[in-house]
Scaffold this motif. Sequence first.
Motif, mmCIF file in Angstrom:
data_model
loop_
_atom_site.group_PDB
_atom_site.id
_atom_site.type_symbol
_atom_site.label_atom_id
_atom_site.label_comp_id
_atom_site.label_asym_id
_atom_site.label_seq_id
_atom_site.Cartn_x
_atom_site.Cartn_y
_atom_site.Cartn_z
ATOM 1 N N HIS A 101 -0.237 -1.231 9.429
ATOM 2 C CA HIS A 101 0.038 -2.666 9.369
ATOM 3 C C HIS A 101 0.364 -3.218 10.756
ATOM 4 O O HIS A 101 -0.048 -4.324 11.113
ATOM 5 C CB HIS A 101 1.196 -2.942 8.414
ATOM 6 C CG HIS A 101 0.900 -2.603 6.985
ATOM 7 N ND1 HIS A 101 -0.209 -3.065 6.322
ATOM 8 C CD2 HIS A 101 1.586 -1.840 6.082
ATOM 9 C CE1 HIS A 101 -0.201 -2.621 5.074
ATOM 10 N NE2 HIS A 101 0.865 -1.865 4.906
ATOM 11 N N ILE B 296 -3.733 -4.334 10.237
ATOM 12 C CA ILE B 296 -4.345 -4.265 8.910
ATOM 13 C C ILE B 296 -3.364 -4.845 7.898
ATOM 14 O O ILE B 296 -2.353 -4.217 7.572
ATOM 15 C CB ILE B 296 -4.719 -2.821 8.525
ATOM 16 C CG1 ILE B 296 -5.548 -2.169 9.635
ATOM 17 C CG2 ILE B 296 -5.466 -2.804 7.189
ATOM 18 C CD1 ILE B 296 -6.818 -2.904 9.970
ATOM 19 N N GLY B 297 -3.642 -6.018 7.390
ATOM 20 C CA GLY B 297 -2.722 -6.705 6.492
ATOM 21 C C GLY B 297 -3.033 -6.502 5.031
ATOM 22 O O GLY B 297 -2.891 -7.420 4.225
ATOM 23 N N GLN B 298 -3.456 -5.314 4.660
ATOM 24 C CA GLN B 298 -3.793 -5.019 3.270
ATOM 25 C C GLN B 298 -3.596 -3.531 3.007
ATOM 26 O O GLN B 298 -3.309 -2.764 3.924
ATOM 27 C CB GLN B 298 -5.254 -5.395 2.992
ATOM 28 C CG GLN B 298 -6.242 -4.685 3.928
ATOM 29 C CD GLN B 298 -7.674 -5.109 3.699
ATOM 30 O OE1 GLN B 298 -8.256 -4.817 2.647
ATOM 31 N NE2 GLN B 298 -8.258 -5.801 4.670
ATOM 32 N N HIS B 299 -3.744 -3.135 1.740
ATOM 33 C CA HIS B 299 -3.679 -1.727 1.353
ATOM 34 C C HIS B 299 -5.067 -1.332 0.869
ATOM 35 O O HIS B 299 -5.389 -1.516 -0.313
ATOM 36 C CB HIS B 299 -2.631 -1.512 0.259
ATOM 37 C CG HIS B 299 -1.242 -1.828 0.695
ATOM 38 N ND1 HIS B 299 -0.447 -2.765 0.074
ATOM 39 C CD2 HIS B 299 -0.495 -1.340 1.721
ATOM 40 C CE1 HIS B 299 0.730 -2.829 0.682
ATOM 41 N NE2 HIS B 299 0.712 -1.971 1.692
ATOM 42 N N PRO B 300 -5.894 -0.789 1.742
ATOM 43 C CA PRO B 300 -7.291 -0.492 1.379
ATOM 44 C C PRO B 300 -7.422 0.445 0.175
ATOM 45 O O PRO B 300 -8.311 0.255 -0.652
ATOM 46 C CB PRO B 300 -7.859 0.152 2.651
ATOM 47 C CG PRO B 300 -7.017 -0.422 3.754
ATOM 48 C CD PRO B 300 -5.640 -0.525 3.174
ATOM 49 N N GLN C 268 -6.663 1.855 -3.367
ATOM 50 C CA GLN C 268 -6.082 1.400 -4.629
ATOM 51 C C GLN C 268 -5.914 2.551 -5.624
ATOM 52 O O GLN C 268 -5.466 2.347 -6.741
ATOM 53 C CB GLN C 268 -6.997 0.331 -5.252
ATOM 54 C CG GLN C 268 -7.199 -0.898 -4.370
ATOM 55 C CD GLN C 268 -5.907 -1.636 -4.084
ATOM 56 O OE1 GLN C 268 -5.092 -1.853 -4.980
ATOM 57 N NE2 GLN C 268 -5.708 -2.030 -2.827
ATOM 58 N N ASP D 260 -2.579 5.041 2.844
ATOM 59 C CA ASP D 260 -2.631 3.592 3.004
ATOM 60 C C ASP D 260 -2.434 2.867 1.678
ATOM 61 O O ASP D 260 -2.514 1.634 1.629
ATOM 62 C CB ASP D 260 -3.949 3.167 3.652
ATOM 63 C CG ASP D 260 -5.171 3.794 3.013
ATOM 64 O OD1 ASP D 260 -5.945 3.075 2.363
ATOM 65 O OD2 ASP D 260 -5.366 5.008 3.200
ATOM 66 N N GLY E 184 -0.575 1.131 -1.443
ATOM 67 C CA GLY E 184 0.639 0.321 -1.503
ATOM 68 C C GLY E 184 1.774 1.027 -2.229
ATOM 69 O O GLY E 184 2.946 0.801 -1.931
ATOM 70 N N HIS F 130 4.118 -12.135 8.113
ATOM 71 C CA HIS F 130 2.969 -11.627 7.374
ATOM 72 C C HIS F 130 3.429 -10.380 6.603
ATOM 73 O O HIS F 130 3.169 -9.254 7.003
ATOM 74 C CB HIS F 130 1.845 -11.252 8.333
ATOM 75 C CG HIS F 130 1.423 -12.380 9.218
ATOM 76 N ND1 HIS F 130 0.597 -12.214 10.291
ATOM 77 C CD2 HIS F 130 1.703 -13.709 9.168
ATOM 78 C CE1 HIS F 130 0.372 -13.372 10.874
ATOM 79 N NE2 HIS F 130 1.044 -14.290 10.216
ATOM 80 N N ASP G 267 2.709 -8.339 4.196
ATOM 81 C CA ASP G 267 1.878 -7.572 3.288
ATOM 82 C C ASP G 267 1.942 -6.117 3.736
ATOM 83 O O ASP G 267 0.981 -5.377 3.619
ATOM 84 C CB ASP G 267 0.434 -8.083 3.324
ATOM 85 C CG ASP G 267 -0.427 -7.482 2.228
ATOM 86 O OD1 ASP G 267 0.140 -6.948 1.277
ATOM 87 O OD2 ASP G 267 -1.660 -7.540 2.346
ATOM 88 N N GLN H 52 5.590 -0.605 1.603
ATOM 89 C CA GLN H 52 5.116 0.524 0.782
ATOM 90 C C GLN H 52 6.227 0.928 -0.170
ATOM 91 O O GLN H 52 7.397 0.993 0.201
ATOM 92 C CB GLN H 52 4.710 1.718 1.651
ATOM 93 C CG GLN H 52 4.089 2.861 0.842
ATOM 94 C CD GLN H 52 3.632 4.016 1.720
ATOM 95 O OE1 GLN H 52 4.330 4.393 2.661
ATOM 96 N NE2 GLN H 52 2.475 4.572 1.425
#
Length: 351
Positions: free
Chosen positions: A252, A256-260, A262, A268, A270, A311, A313, A316
């Motif tokens: 982050h 990288i403002g996301q959790h690629p 899933q 990485d 969340g 920001h 995002d 974790q």
Amino acid sequence: MARIRTLAGGFAAWVALGGYAGAAPLSWFDSQASLTAWYANQLNNAGNIYAPTTSSNSITNINSSWYGVPTPTTVSVPVAKSATPAAVSVAPTVQAATTSATYATQVTPTTTASNKVDAFINMGSGPYAEASDLASGNPQPWFKSPAASAVFGGTPTAAEQSQFTSDVLAKVEKTFSQSGLNDFTFTTDPNVPATHMMSVVSGASYSGNANAIGITDVGNNGFSFIDKLNYASNEDQLSWAVAHNVSHELMHAFGIGQHPDQTGDYIDAGTANWSLLTNSNATFSPSAVSLLQNVDASSVSVGLLGAEELHLDGDQILAAPVPEPATVAVWMIAGLGGVLTLRRRTGRQTA
């Protein structure tokens, strides 16, 4: 005899007038040297077949018999005025370039963005970057955490603190390397200039999410809250859990403002489970790797003014650890034993 005198007089007049048509009379010049220089200039005129083809400012080997007067072997010729500016104009150009290059060298800072490592993993004391926005409570060094005391049998000694710090750094580097990300640089030395700071602290949490084990202002700095990692039973587990959460938050910090991921199978994600955080072979997902390969870790985002603009995002969460099969078996046996004991007591009371 009169004819001879007339011929001699005519010859003398011819010599006085220069010997050939178009020549300047000798009486025009103060001396033979002036005459010679004049003839040299005449020969040097543009278009003359005797004009020199080089830039030399002298004409050599002029045959004195052409003029009927003795001349030196070498005659100096004044350089045309138009040549002077051309010769001089080169010097300022070269000098200007040299001066500019020298100035650029002198004003270039000795420490630039390219001299910095990408991230300083702060395993020591404050100040902690962006603490007022990201960390509620009273951020303290990691070794004051109950999680650290549990695996070290008390507050870690100075030697244990140093070893743990080295372990975390090495494991962060290994995590990035195993993911194919070898261009990122890290340090735990506060004296080394770094673009981002990732602080590992105790006594604090993220007010926006009490379950977060880490939080980062995307593109800037972040925190890893070691108190949340109290499931560790030994130093190796704790250092891996810290290293993997730090690696996640660094993702982050690098923008990288996301959790690629899933699926929960990569760091990485969340939401991470304990087995993932302590797995020495855990890596970033292919999607996260692709994103990280295209970021500029040496830059930071525009400065932010307040918590409401962050920001966020970048947190974790740790899922409740799944018990080991052996642990489940022990629980089942203990439960059955409790039930049998209870039945026996009830039977005795009935009898």
